[in-house]
Design a protein around this motif. Structure first.
Motif, PDB file in Angstrom:
ATOM      1  N   THR A 245     -35.523 -54.557  27.755  1.00 41.02           N
ATOM      2  CA  THR A 245     -34.932 -52.910  28.404  1.00 41.02           C
ATOM      3  C   THR A 245     -36.236 -52.110  28.656  1.00 41.02           C
ATOM      4  O   THR A 245     -36.287 -51.648  29.679  1.00 41.02           O
ATOM      5  N   SER A 249     -37.012 -50.808  32.231  1.00 43.80           N
ATOM      6  CA  SER A 249     -36.471 -49.550  32.705  1.00 43.80           C
ATOM      7  C   SER A 249     -37.032 -48.586  31.591  1.00 43.80           C
ATOM      8  O   SER A 249     -36.446 -47.152  31.938  1.00 43.80           O
ATOM      9  N   THR A 253     -33.591 -45.988  28.128  1.00 46.45           N
ATOM     10  CA  THR A 253     -32.359 -46.898  28.731  1.00 46.45           C
ATOM     11  C   THR A 253     -31.808 -47.638  27.549  1.00 46.45           C
ATOM     12  O   THR A 253     -30.527 -47.733  27.447  1.00 46.45           O
ATOM     13  N   ALA A 304     -31.193 -50.784  35.521  1.00 50.68           N
ATOM     14  CA  ALA A 304     -30.474 -49.967  34.158  1.00 50.68           C
ATOM     15  C   ALA A 304     -29.038 -49.716  34.408  1.00 50.68           C
ATOM     16  O   ALA A 304     -28.227 -49.933  33.504  1.00 50.68           O
TER      17      ALA A 304
END
Length: 414
Positions: A245, A249, A253, A304
């Motif tokens: 993650t 992003s 996020t 996202a």
């Protein structure tokens, strides 16, 4: 049956005790992690402390199940909560007085984990003793809502306490919640002994529990499914989830993903208070497929917004699966073996988690993190559907609420 389960004194005491205890338990990991890191400056120390808590929990679950079926569950719960208050209070005292010691803290967390091994099976057996079978789903919905709410609020509150007053007071608060919970639980009208034969030894009770576990087809089929699910999903989500993650992003996020997943779980548990399902276990297994969506989204390198949406939907499905499983156990497993059967279920499900956590890193290095995550998501979805091949799972009936009672106002599904 009154219009609300919370209008019943016994269930109200149990609900209040669980709410307080769950709040403390949701705060403890954050406070303990910062406490150990601040006192030792060593990630190794934190690993030792966490392992010291988990190992006795796994090792003593079967003993805890046998004890919970043999003795009054109120006695087991009150004793375990008082012991947890004592151990966590001692950890807090060590930190507050500046006498941190890895052997002492690890020993206290070892004892805390051992006490948890007795708490978990007893809790599964208490709800059917307080609530009529036709209202078990509603009871578990309320308890699930409380648990999911504390998962959202607890870590944040713990973080605030750590920043403002320190990790020692935060752990002291956790100890206090166990003490308050024991005060609520001692009021439960559960004084009778179990139907288990007092002539049996604890090892004999454990063997009888294994026989009962094997004899109920839908239970062991479902447990094997959860074992496979935890093997491929939990470690991947905990270890690769934040890494991928952040790569896609950013770190912010990941926080949104976890929060939104918790919101989904809370919304689902509230919805299940009203929803009537004729085959609850089947419904829960089908809903569990949704839990694989975040891993599949990560593996597909989704942006996202898609990942956050997948996390919310996964929270909805995961909560339904957990509620359906707990309710089905309480409805269909005989009361005198319920804690033992639950302990085998928990043990076989939990033991897969550390195995998966150890394997996911090497697999990611060998095959690529995104590919491993995508495969883990696909296998997770398949794992939740495997029990559907069993007629015992598909056709297990669900006790319907009494439609003459105001509490049963609901919509219907199959």
């Amino acid at each position: 049956m009154r219009s609300s389960l919370l209008q019943q004194a016994a269930f109200r005491s149990f609900f209040a005790g669980r709410l307080v205890s769950l709040l403390g338990s949701s705060m403890a990991p954050v406070a303990l992690a910062f406490a150990v890191l601040d006192a030792s400056g060593s990630g190794h120390d934190l690993g030792v402390v966490l392992a010291a808590h988990m190992l006795p929990l796994l090792a003593l679950l079967l003993v805890g199940g046998a004890v919970a079926d043999r003795f009054p569950r109120r006695t087991v719960l009150v004793t375990a909560h008082l012991g947890a208050a004592l151990t966590q209070g001692a950890v807090a005292a060590l930190l507050l007085t500046g006498h941190y010691s890895l052997p002492l803290v690890a020993t206290l967390e070892f004892l805390n984990g051992a006490l948890a091994a007795f708490t978990t099976p007893a809790l599964r057996g208490v709800v059917p003793q307080l609530v009529a079978k036709s209202f078990l789903q509603q009871a578990n919905s309320l308890l699930g809502s409380a648990g999911n709410a504390t998962k959202i609020l607890g870590p944040s509150l713990s973080g605030v306490l750590v920043v403002t007053v320190g990790s020692g007071p935060a752990i002291a608060f956790d100890a206090l919640t166990y003490l308050v919970a024991a005060g609520f639980l001692v009021r439960l009208p559960l004084t009778g002994a179990s139907e288990a034969s007092p002539r049996n030894t604890v090892p004999a009770d454990i063997r009888d529990g294994w026989s009962a576990f094997r004899a109920i087809r839908w239970v062991w089929v479902g447990t094997l499914s959860f074992c496979l699910l935890n093997l491929v999903q939990t470690g991947t989500w905990q270890i690769l989830g934040p890494q991928l993650t952040r790569q896609l992003s950013g770190e912010t996020t990941w926080g949104f993903v976890l929060s939104v997943r918790g919101v989904g779980m809370l919304a689902s548990s509230l919805l299940m208070y009203r929803l009537v399902v004729r085959h609850l276990l089947r419904f829960g297994q089908l809903a569990g497929v949704l839990g694989a969506l975040p891993l599949i989204s990560l593996g597909a390198q989704a942006h996202a917004p898609w990942l956050i949406a997948a996390a919310f939907v996964a929270g909805l499905g995961s909560s339904v699966t957990a509620l359906a499983w707990d309710t089905s156990l309480q409805e269909h497993v005989p009361a005198h073996v319920l804690s033992r059967v639950s302990s085998y279920d928990d043990l076989l499900s939990y033991v897969a988690i550390p195995v998966g956590q150890l394997c996911v890193g090497p697999l990611a290095e060998a095959f690529g993190a995104f590919r491993v995550t995508a495969v883990a998501g696909a296998v997770s979805a398949a794992a939740t559907l495997i029990p559907m091949a069993s007629r015992a799972v598909r056709r297990l009936p669900h006790a319907q609420p009494d439609t003459s009672a105001p509490a049963a106002d609901s919509c219907s599904a199959t």
